[in-house]
Design an enzyme around this catalytic site. Sequence first.
Site, PDB file in Angstrom:
ATOM      1  N   HIS A  90       0.836  -1.212   0.000  1.00  0.00           N
ATOM      2  CA  HIS A  90       0.000   0.000   0.000  1.00  0.00           C
ATOM      3  C   HIS A  90       0.867   1.258   0.000  1.00  0.00           C
ATOM      4  CE1 HIS A  90      -3.828  -2.079   0.821  1.00  0.00           C
ATOM      5  NE2 HIS A  90      -3.075  -2.931   1.512  1.00  0.00           N
ATOM      6  N   ARG A 107      -5.826 -11.600  10.489  1.00  0.00           N
ATOM      7  CA  ARG A 107      -5.010 -10.435  10.849  1.00  0.00           C
ATOM      8  C   ARG A 107      -4.974 -10.263  12.365  1.00  0.00           C
ATOM      9  NH1 ARG A 107      -9.272  -7.591   7.073  1.00  0.00           N
ATOM     10  NH2 ARG A 107      -8.849  -8.801   5.245  1.00  0.00           N
ATOM     11  N   ILE A 141       0.244  -5.730  14.156  1.00  0.00           N
ATOM     12  CA  ILE A 141       0.731  -5.466  12.795  1.00  0.00           C
ATOM     13  C   ILE A 141      -0.270  -6.052  11.791  1.00  0.00           C
ATOM     14  CG2 ILE A 141       2.713  -5.540  11.253  1.00  0.00           C
ATOM     15  CD1 ILE A 141       3.261  -4.110  13.899  1.00  0.00           C
ATOM     16  N   CYS A 158      -3.848 -26.976 -11.251  1.00  0.00           N
ATOM     17  CA  CYS A 158      -4.384 -28.196 -10.622  1.00  0.00           C
ATOM     18  C   CYS A 158      -4.209 -28.178  -9.107  1.00  0.00           C
ATOM     19  CB  CYS A 158      -3.749 -29.448 -11.214  1.00  0.00           C
ATOM     20  SG  CYS A 158      -2.112 -29.853 -10.570  1.00  0.00           S
ATOM     21  N   CYS A 178       1.002 -33.249  -8.718  1.00  0.00           N
ATOM     22  CA  CYS A 178       2.398 -33.302  -8.274  1.00  0.00           C
ATOM     23  C   CYS A 178       2.600 -33.524  -6.780  1.00  0.00           C
ATOM     24  CB  CYS A 178       3.128 -32.021  -8.679  1.00  0.00           C
ATOM     25  SG  CYS A 178       2.447 -30.526  -7.938  1.00  0.00           S
TER      26      CYS A 178
END
Length: 587
Positions: A139, A421, A446, A546, A551
């Site tokens: 930001h 948060r 924070i 995917c 994997c």
Amino acid sequence: MGLEGKVKKVLEKYRGRDLSFTIKDGVVFLYGQVDTYDEWIEIGLEVGKIKGVEGVVNKVVWKGFPEEKIREKEERRRKIFEENKDKTVGSYDVLIIGGGVTGTAIARELSRYKLKVAIIEKSTDIATGTTKANNGMIHSGIEAPRNTLKRRLNVKGCRMYEQWARELNFKYKMVGSVWLITPRTLEKYRKYFPGPLYTLILKYVLPYVVVLKAWLNGVPGVKVVRGSKIFELEPYAARDTLAAVYVPWTGIVEPYEVAVALAENAAKNGVEIFTNTEVVGFLKDGERVTGVVTNRGTFLCRYVVNAAGLYADEIAEMAGSPEYTIHPRRGVIVLFHKTTGSYVRHCLAEIVLPQHPRTKGGGINPTPNGNVIWGPTAVEVPDKEDVSVDPEEVQLILTKYSTILSEFPKQKLIRYFAGVRAATFTEDFVIRPAKWVPNLLHVAGIQSPGLASAPAIAEYAIEKLAEMGLELQEKPEFDPYREPIPSLRDMKPSDIEELIKKDPRWGHVVCECELVTEAEIVEAVKRGARTLDAVKRRTRAGMGECQGGRCTIKIAMIISRELGVPLSQVLKEEAPLFNGYVRGESE
């Protein structure tokens, strides 16, 4: 009216509730009982808004408060404390609790000096808490309220990212943002602006109000855009856009990549990193902390930095300086396939007033790797580990942001997830020496724009440590640079050929969606990845279309082989990937 009178006046609104309070050094402690969690939140925020309140410790309980669960947690910590308080792990000048972007940034900044520093992180890897699940937006600092620490550090921090990216070699793009002003922007106030006055206000007044706010907050270069210029910036933006504001100082990163880069560079410069290390108590001599007791043993230390994110309030209380309560705020994010990347050039948002008082409203963002993300939402939740996603929240996001990009192919959604948060009731960063423990530094609360502010937070924290008495002697051998894991995606064919000649594992593509090879996964393990998700954060294996469907087992087999553990014991993050024995492995 004094602080006590102001708090009393707020609590008078809740007559009939059993509420009381005390005040110590500007910190308000609330006690009593209310009916709902929402009331608990509301009371804390009302008190936190009072001028002069430096913290709110909300000990009020609500119906359904998890008293038994908290008692069990405290009892568990007490037992581990007794078992480990006499086992010394090491002795440090500064011990940092928490391995998110804040903790790793402070560690890297401290590694410039002749100090013995360690990070302790309770999870299996760094960047597993708030850091890993946000929208990665750097930001500019316009949105943060004036006269707050987070505004000051946001404005400074976002300008430091370019140097960070250059030194630490993570992907960073300063894409800028475009804020759209549409007929929906002041819908709630429309009755006050009859006829053409409404459009006039939207086109010629409101944009300059935003520019003025940017100027007052110290954000330069913000400008008003109108007509075809809007669609030159964003070709797919809502066609009913009346005006827009362009903000150049907005960037994008992958937040976990930033934290990994900081941690690797900190480690290169001597910082020790301990994962799977949970704080259970403190050893003290008078008011000063002398050691931090963990499940691993005791870390003797001269200074402690509390950067524990969602758990910072619990750490503060264990240390003897409770000054705030963290109230978790969950945000859901929706992720789209890379083929949607061409629909968005900037971080895109629609200004709709009045804004939610505790969120910047989210938006549509590109990512450094070509995906597009929508969100986040902002929902108060009682559980710090609640990363569940309600289908209604996903639908809310899809509906809300569709007005900005109506032609966007929403069917290309590949994943949704939530992060939590770490907000305090004063809704500002808490970066200060603890009031009642002289060698403890709070770096708490924070929440957003914490990622954007991280470089400035680190510098500010070091200033505070110096004021607390920490001697800072520069280390000539400090190396600010970090080499990333090479990626097949970024290589020329000729370079790939050479690599395969040297190491055939560069020719073995494990994750087809993101073109991740066996060699990259092995390197991630060498650099400290111990779980499937840790490998994912370092290589992007499993982050493609995917989402690991093709994997996952291959990555797990490589981790198993490299770490020398049975496949059944390979972890996803905290829990085993497989439920029971894996075929081919004997009991």
